[in-house]
Each structure stands twice: as structure tokens, then as C-alpha cells.
Design an enzyme around this catalytic site. Structure first.
Site, PDB file in Angstrom:
ATOM      1  N   TYR A 157      69.999  65.851 -12.699  1.00 45.87           N
ATOM      2  CA  TYR A 157      70.794  66.638 -11.510  1.00 45.87           C
ATOM      3  C   TYR A 157      70.535  67.734 -12.421  1.00 45.87           C
ATOM      4  O   TYR A 157      69.683  68.879 -11.878  1.00 45.87           O
ATOM      5  CB  TYR A 157      71.703  66.346 -11.034  1.00 45.87           C
ATOM      6  CG  TYR A 157      72.836  67.288 -10.233  1.00 45.87           C
ATOM      7  CD1 TYR A 157      72.062  67.875  -9.125  1.00 45.87           C
ATOM      8  CD2 TYR A 157      74.321  67.265 -10.395  1.00 45.87           C
ATOM      9  CE1 TYR A 157      72.766  68.504  -8.810  1.00 45.87           C
ATOM     10  CE2 TYR A 157      75.033  68.653  -9.553  1.00 45.87           C
ATOM     11  CZ  TYR A 157      74.479  68.793  -8.739  1.00 45.87           C
ATOM     12  OH  TYR A 157      74.656  69.557  -7.902  1.00 45.87           O
ATOM     13  N   ILE A 158      71.207  68.280 -13.249  1.00 46.31           N
ATOM     14  CA  ILE A 158      71.340  70.302 -13.635  1.00 46.31           C
ATOM     15  C   ILE A 158      70.080  69.915 -14.391  1.00 46.31           C
ATOM     16  O   ILE A 158      69.397  71.055 -14.385  1.00 46.31           O
ATOM     17  CB  ILE A 158      72.821  69.784 -14.595  1.00 46.31           C
ATOM     18  CG1 ILE A 158      73.989  69.768 -13.776  1.00 46.31           C
ATOM     19  CG2 ILE A 158      72.536  71.505 -14.764  1.00 46.31           C
ATOM     20  CD1 ILE A 158      75.052  70.043 -14.410  1.00 46.31           C
TER      21      ILE A 158
ATOM     22  N   PHE B 175      70.583  68.115 -21.937  1.00 45.19           N
ATOM     23  CA  PHE B 175      71.285  67.773 -21.238  1.00 45.19           C
ATOM     24  C   PHE B 175      71.859  66.887 -21.114  1.00 45.19           C
ATOM     25  O   PHE B 175      72.541  65.604 -20.505  1.00 45.19           O
ATOM     26  CB  PHE B 175      70.984  68.199 -19.509  1.00 45.19           C
ATOM     27  CG  PHE B 175      70.358  69.003 -19.438  1.00 45.19           C
ATOM     28  CD1 PHE B 175      71.892  70.311 -18.852  1.00 45.19           C
ATOM     29  CD2 PHE B 175      69.080  70.057 -19.481  1.00 45.19           C
ATOM     30  CE1 PHE B 175      71.649  70.999 -18.185  1.00 45.19           C
ATOM     31  CE2 PHE B 175      69.257  71.236 -19.107  1.00 45.19           C
ATOM     32  CZ  PHE B 175      70.423  72.001 -19.002  1.00 45.19           C
TER      33      PHE B 175
ATOM     34  N   SER C 226      81.385  71.408 -21.207  1.00 47.11           N
ATOM     35  CA  SER C 226      81.847  71.364 -19.536  1.00 47.11           C
ATOM     36  C   SER C 226      83.648  71.992 -19.694  1.00 47.11           C
ATOM     37  O   SER C 226      84.016  71.878 -20.891  1.00 47.11           O
ATOM     38  CB  SER C 226      82.297  70.166 -19.828  1.00 47.11           C
ATOM     39  OG  SER C 226      83.022  69.685 -18.516  1.00 47.11           O
ATOM     40  N   ALA C 227      83.754  72.151 -18.578  1.00 46.41           N
ATOM     41  CA  ALA C 227      85.290  72.537 -18.907  1.00 46.41           C
ATOM     42  C   ALA C 227      86.272  71.528 -19.165  1.00 46.41           C
ATOM     43  O   ALA C 227      87.545  71.897 -19.825  1.00 46.41           O
ATOM     44  CB  ALA C 227      85.671  73.342 -17.161  1.00 46.41           C
TER      45      ALA C 227
ATOM     46  N   TYR D 234      84.169  60.717 -22.223  1.00 47.88           N
ATOM     47  CA  TYR D 234      83.268  60.766 -21.583  1.00 47.88           C
ATOM     48  C   TYR D 234      83.411  62.854 -21.772  1.00 47.88           C
ATOM     49  O   TYR D 234      82.996  63.565 -23.081  1.00 47.88           O
ATOM     50  CB  TYR D 234      82.892  61.129 -19.889  1.00 47.88           C
ATOM     51  CG  TYR D 234      82.113  62.470 -20.176  1.00 47.88           C
ATOM     52  CD1 TYR D 234      81.011  62.514 -19.602  1.00 47.88           C
ATOM     53  CD2 TYR D 234      83.254  63.472 -19.338  1.00 47.88           C
ATOM     54  CE1 TYR D 234      80.463  64.146 -19.614  1.00 47.88           C
ATOM     55  CE2 TYR D 234      82.294  64.857 -18.658  1.00 47.88           C
ATOM     56  CZ  TYR D 234      80.940  65.062 -18.467  1.00 47.88           C
ATOM     57  OH  TYR D 234      80.472  65.738 -18.634  1.00 47.88           O
TER      58      TYR D 234
ATOM     59  N   LYS E 111      81.663  65.741 -25.210  1.00 47.09           N
ATOM     60  CA  LYS E 111      81.548  67.114 -25.443  1.00 47.09           C
ATOM     61  C   LYS E 111      82.287  67.662 -26.248  1.00 47.09           C
ATOM     62  O   LYS E 111      81.694  68.863 -27.044  1.00 47.09           O
ATOM     63  CB  LYS E 111      81.868  67.368 -23.892  1.00 47.09           C
ATOM     64  CG  LYS E 111      81.720  66.687 -22.438  1.00 47.09           C
ATOM     65  CD  LYS E 111      79.590  67.803 -22.960  1.00 47.09           C
ATOM     66  CE  LYS E 111      78.881  66.529 -22.019  1.00 47.09           C
ATOM     67  NZ  LYS E 111      77.582  66.758 -22.002  1.00 47.09           N
TER      68      LYS E 111
ATOM     69  N   ASN F 145      81.575  59.544  -8.110  1.00 52.03           N
ATOM     70  CA  ASN F 145      83.341  59.797  -8.792  1.00 52.03           C
ATOM     71  C   ASN F 145      83.527  61.026  -8.351  1.00 52.03           C
ATOM     72  O   ASN F 145      85.287  61.144  -8.378  1.00 52.03           O
ATOM     73  CB  ASN F 145      83.500  59.522 -10.222  1.00 52.03           C
ATOM     74  CG  ASN F 145      82.839  58.598 -10.970  1.00 52.03           C
ATOM     75  OD1 ASN F 145      83.925  57.496 -11.015  1.00 52.03           O
ATOM     76  ND2 ASN F 145      81.720  58.630 -11.354  1.00 52.03           N
ATOM     77  N   ASN F 146      82.821  61.879  -7.794  1.00 50.86           N
ATOM     78  CA  ASN F 146      82.677  63.421  -7.841  1.00 50.86           C
ATOM     79  C   ASN F 146      83.286  63.141  -6.064  1.00 50.86           C
ATOM     80  O   ASN F 146      82.481  62.739  -5.209  1.00 50.86           O
ATOM     81  CB  ASN F 146      81.615  63.986  -8.436  1.00 50.86           C
ATOM     82  CG  ASN F 146      81.639  63.959 -10.101  1.00 50.86           C
ATOM     83  OD1 ASN F 146      80.653  63.923 -10.255  1.00 50.86           O
ATOM     84  ND2 ASN F 146      82.527  64.423 -10.490  1.00 50.86           N
TER      85      ASN F 146
ATOM     86  N   ARG G 136      89.729  73.358  -8.078  1.00 53.96           N
ATOM     87  CA  ARG G 136      88.908  73.859  -8.777  1.00 53.96           C
ATOM     88  C   ARG G 136      87.679  74.846  -8.225  1.00 53.96           C
ATOM     89  O   ARG G 136      87.507  74.856  -7.570  1.00 53.96           O
ATOM     90  CB  ARG G 136      87.518  72.279  -9.069  1.00 53.96           C
ATOM     91  CG  ARG G 136      88.244  71.350  -8.933  1.00 53.96           C
ATOM     92  CD  ARG G 136      88.854  70.739 -10.714  1.00 53.96           C
ATOM     93  NE  ARG G 136      89.673  69.934 -11.284  1.00 53.96           N
ATOM     94  CZ  ARG G 136      90.919  69.362 -10.878  1.00 53.96           C
ATOM     95  NH1 ARG G 136      91.501  70.507 -10.893  1.00 53.96           N
ATOM     96  NH2 ARG G 136      91.101  68.643 -11.699  1.00 53.96           N
TER      97      ARG G 136
HETATM   98  C1  WQD Z   1      87.285  67.148  -7.741  1.00 53.24           C
HETATM   99  C2  WQD Z   1      89.042  67.315  -6.978  1.00 53.24           C
HETATM  100  C3  WQD Z   1      89.926  65.155  -7.685  1.00 53.24           C
HETATM  101  C4  WQD Z   1      86.229  62.682  -5.658  1.00 53.24           C
HETATM  102  C5  WQD Z   1      84.496  66.083 -12.469  1.00 53.24           C
HETATM  103  C6  WQD Z   1      84.792  65.812 -15.003  1.00 53.24           C
HETATM  104  C7  WQD Z   1      83.687  66.977 -15.552  1.00 53.24           C
HETATM  105  C8  WQD Z   1      82.624  67.572 -14.626  1.00 53.24           C
HETATM  106  C9  WQD Z   1      83.011  67.438 -13.435  1.00 53.24           C
HETATM  107  C10 WQD Z   1      80.504  66.711 -15.384  1.00 53.24           C
HETATM  108  C11 WQD Z   1      90.075  66.827  -7.963  1.00 53.24           C
HETATM  109  C12 WQD Z   1      89.331  65.386  -6.396  1.00 53.24           C
HETATM  110  C13 WQD Z   1      87.284  63.606  -6.294  1.00 53.24           C
HETATM  111  C14 WQD Z   1      87.645  62.078  -4.429  1.00 53.24           C
HETATM  112  C15 WQD Z   1      89.442  63.340  -4.208  1.00 53.24           C
HETATM  113  N1  WQD Z   1      81.461  66.208 -15.095  1.00 53.24           N
HETATM  114  N2  WQD Z   1      88.659  63.603  -5.574  1.00 53.24           N
HETATM  115  N3  WQD Z   1      88.907  62.524  -3.966  1.00 53.24           N
HETATM  116  O1  WQD Z   1      88.093  65.402 -11.629  1.00 53.24           O
HETATM  117  O2  WQD Z   1      86.950  68.028 -11.266  1.00 53.24           O
HETATM  118  O3  WQD Z   1      86.030  67.185 -12.600  1.00 53.24           O
HETATM  119  O4  WQD Z   1      83.328  66.372 -12.784  1.00 53.24           O
HETATM  120  O5  WQD Z   1      79.985  66.444 -15.634  1.00 53.24           O
HETATM  121  O6  WQD Z   1      84.218  67.185 -16.539  1.00 53.24           O
HETATM  122  O7  WQD Z   1      86.010  65.360 -15.065  1.00 53.24           O
HETATM  123  O8  WQD Z   1      85.764  67.182 -10.054  1.00 53.24           O
HETATM  124  O9  WQD Z   1      84.276  66.087  -8.535  1.00 53.24           O
HETATM  125  O10 WQD Z   1      85.951  64.422  -9.321  1.00 53.24           O
HETATM  126  O11 WQD Z   1      86.973  66.119  -8.798  1.00 53.24           O
HETATM  127  O12 WQD Z   1      90.573  63.914  -3.830  1.00 53.24           O
HETATM  128  O13 WQD Z   1      86.502  61.151  -3.727  1.00 53.24           O
HETATM  129  O14 WQD Z   1      88.448  65.801  -5.968  1.00 53.24           O
HETATM  130  O15 WQD Z   1      90.976  64.875  -7.550  1.00 53.24           O
HETATM  131  O16 WQD Z   1      91.279  67.206  -7.290  1.00 53.24           O
HETATM  132  P1  WQD Z   1      86.660  66.736 -11.764  1.00 53.24           P
HETATM  133  P2  WQD Z   1      85.699  65.509  -9.782  1.00 53.24           P
END
Ligand code: WQD
Length: 343
Positions: A13-14, A83, A127-128, A152, A156, A201-202, A234
Site C-alpha cells: 500500500y504505502i 516497507f 508507526s505512531a 506488530y 516497530k 481491521n482498519n 486519530r
Molecule cells: C481507527 C479508529 C477504532 C475499525 C492501527 C494500528 C497502527 C497503524 C494504523 C499500521 C479506532 C475505530 C476501527 C472498525 C472502528 N497500523 N474502528 N471500527 O487502531 O488507530 O491504528 O492502524 O500499519 O499501528 O494500531 O487504526 O483504523 O484500526 O482504527 O470503530 O471496524 O477506528 O476503534 O478508534 P488504529 P484503525
């Protein structure tokens, strides 16, 4: 002669967006990838966008011999942007050894192979998450790092520690670690974007897949956080802005402008948006109604994360230029193209 840059994970992706920006800036790009979470079609897409196809090497960076051979074929490279890594937080909790093995072996093999060949410039995809639960906001690079919640995230943090030791031991080696906040968005051509493996997940890919009818509804993980609307905040950043920062960072090393042998920079916009902000902006930007429901909090989520972007502005001369609507619209265009092309 154009500078040659090796981009590990360059079909991801990136990485793919960065490869495009590097080519646009006149670099000769060589991609090392094992396609564990990416597609070879990316090379064709990069060609369609830039008119140049990067050189591709299919290599498993966990394997020291394979890695060394791949680097030997490109001994004349100037630097590496690394990456290549697994990145699913939840999967890393279930399979920690797979994450430590993949993310750390590949880092160690890359550092060893490149430095043996005097390829002494290195940009790291961090990553943050290394800030854990921050005590003060906005997060500056001076904030203490903490052990991240997930394996994960810990890869980092460990990688940054490895880079710290390595740059101290090898005076000709210089590195920059870029700490991303929440990358979203896609190339404006709609030809390149995030390809999440299985159920995302994101937040952003989950939203676009729900709007596209692939997922039934988005679960919003909690609305009882101490934020303006109760949902977590975020710092979302457009992947193109992120990609451009990598080009600036590698140029900084090539021009020997770094102030210390290992530098860290936050990459974010400095603006925090809640989950509901993102949902509402998606609905207004795309005119699509999103099916969502508030559920329980997700383990490991912190209430608020957003960057101080001052250091990147002052030292790199970089600031994000794209707003949340740009990010969301491009993610949505990409999602629609993805379904139309069925890949
Ligand atoms: C964002 C917000 C969830 C999914 C993660 C990793 C970080 C980086 C980026 C990279 C949160 C909410 C999410 C959903 C939701 N990784 N959410 N329903 O957790 O800030 O960061 O991704 O490679 O290292 O930790 O990002 O997009 O998962 O979540 O409500 O189905 O959206 O609770 O508040 P996150 P995210």
C-alpha cells in the site's frame, strides 16, 4: 545517472505510492517484494501512472541468502526504503512469533546485506504505535516511546532500537524512521490503493467495504471515550502526502543533510478526527449512507492520538496538503474501481 533506490515491500500500500513519487522525482526504483500481502499487478499500475515500470525482484527477506543475492544484483543502489512487513494488529496478537520473525528477520537481513555493500542510507516505515498511550498531546518526537500494545507495534519499536544500536556502531550508516499516524486514501488515478487481506481491521477500508455492500455494517468500537463525541480521535493522513515525505527523507540522506545518524519524524496532519467525524465526512463526500452500529470498545484502543508536525515541517520542509475529504473520496474511488475490475 539517476539515483537507484531499493523499495522493499514496494508493491504494498504505502510502498507502491512511494515508488510512484520516487519515479516522478527522477529516481531509479527497484522493488523487493514477496507478494505475501500485495500483487504483481502493481508494477503494471505504476507503469500506467508514471510511464516507467520499476525493476522487480521477488525475494523473501526473511531468508538471508536470498536477501544478499538480491542486494548484490543492485550493489550500486544509493539507499533503501524499507516497507516490507506484516501489519495486521489483531493477527499479530494471535501469531506473535510470525510477526517477530517476519518483521525483524527481514529488517536484520536488509541492514546486513545493504551495509556489506556500503549502501548506507535507510528510511524506515515506523508507526505512531511506538508512543503507546501518550501522556501529552499533540505527540512530539520528544514524547517517550512505550511498549506498544501489540506484537506488530512492538516490532516497530524494536526495529527503532535496532537502528539506534546499528547507526551508533556504523558511523557511515544513516537512517530516518518515519512514524506514521493513520494512513488512508489512494492514488487519484484510482489505479493504486490499499488491498486489505480478508476482513479489514482498519476503519477506512471497513467503511468503504461496507458502503460497497461487501460488509453488512460497520461496528463503531465504543462511544464512551473522553472525546467530544465519545469516539476515539486519530490523525488520518493521505498516503500520497506520506509517500512524498519518503522522497524528501531519502533526499535528505543523499545530500547528507541529516543532523544525527538516526532521526525520527512524525508524519500526520496534526488534526484529530473522531470515528464519527470520519463516518459523517464519508457520507457527505460520497452521498452514500453508511450502515453502522455502536458496540463495545476494542482492546488496545487509546482515546486520542494526533501528531505535532512541527519537526517534519522545520527539518524536512514537509507538511500534509490533503484534507480528510480528499482522503475519503480517493479511498472510495479506489474501492469502486477495485470492485469493477474484480481484483
Ligand atoms: C481507527 C479508529 C477504532 C475499525 C492501527 C494500528 C497502527 C497503524 C494504523 C499500521 C479506532 C475505530 C476501527 C472498525 C472502528 N497500523 N474502528 N471500527 O487502531 O488507530 O491504528 O492502524 O500499519 O499501528 O494500531 O487504526 O483504523 O484500526 O482504527 O470503530 O471496524 O477506528 O476503534 O478508534 P488504529 P484503525
Amino acid at each position: 545517472m539517476a539515483h537507484k533506490i531499493i523499495v522493499t515491500g514496494g508493491c504494498g500500500y504505502i510502498g507502491s505510492h512511494t515508488a510512484i513519487e520516487l519515479i516522478k522525482s527522477g529516481f531509479n526504483v527497484v522493488i523487493f517484494d514477496d507478494f505475501s500481502n500485495s500483487s504483481k499487478k502493481t508494477i503494471e499500475r505504476i507503469y500506467q501512472i508514471t510511464g516507467t515500470a520499476p525493476t522487480l525482484i521477488n525475494v523473501d527477506l526473511k531468508d538471508a541468502d536470498e536477501t544478499h543475492k538480491a542486494f548484490l544484483a543492485h550493489y550500486d543502489a544509493e539507499g533503501v526504503i524499507h516497507f516490507a512487513a506484516h501489519k495486521a494488529v489483531g493477527e499479530s496478537v494471535e501469531k506473535p512469533l510470525m510477526y517477530y520473525k517476519n518483521n525483524l528477520y527481514s529488517l536484520l537481513n536488509t541492514l546486513e546485506s545493504q551495509s556489506n555493500l556500503n549502501i548506507n542510507k535507510f528510511i524506515f516505515s515506523s508507526s505512531a504505535t511506538v508512543y503507546g498511550t501518550p501522556e501529552t498531546l499533540p505527540i512530539t518526537e520528544e514524547n517517550e516511546t512505550q511498549r506498544p500494545f501489540s506484537p506488530y507495534g512492538n516490532t516497530k519499536k524494536m526495529a527503532e532500537e535496532i537502528l539506534d544500536d546499528f547507526t551508533k556502531s556504523n558511523k557511515s550508516f544513516s537512517a530516518i524512521s518515519l512514524r506514521y499516524f493513520n494512513p488512508i486514501g489512494a492514488h487519484e488515478s484510482g489505479k493504486i490503493g490499499e488491498l486489505p487481506n480478508g476482513i479489514p481491521n482498519n476503519l477506512m477500508p471497513y467503511i468503504t467495504q461496507t458502503a460497497a455492500g461487501i460488509r453488512e455494517k460497520l461496528m463503531v468500537y465504543g462511544n464512551d471515550y473522553p472525546t467530544k463525541d465519545g469516539t476515539p480521535i486519530r490523525d488520518y493522513i493521505h498516503v500520497i502526502d506520506l509517500a512524498k515525505a519518503h522522497v524528501i527523507a531519502i533526499k535528505r540522506l543523499i545530500n547528507n543533510k541529516q543532523e544525527t545518524s538516526l532521526e525520527f519524524f512524525n508524519l500526520g496532519t496534526g488534526i484529530g478526527y473522531s470515528v464519527l467525524d470520519v463516518i459523517h465526512t464519508f457520507e457527505s463526500a460520497t452521498k452514500c449512507k453508511l450502515n453502522y452500529e455502536i458496540t463495545e470498545r476494542r482492546d488496545g484502543d487509546v482515546p486520542q492520538l494526533y501528531a505535532s508536525t512541527d519537526l517534519a515541517k522545520v527539518k524536512l520542509g514537509w507538511t500534509a496538503t490533503k484534507n480528510l475529504e480528499d482522503m475519503i473520496s480517493s479511498s472510495w474511488t479506489w474501492e469502486q474501481n477495485l470492485r469493477n475490475e474484480n481484483n
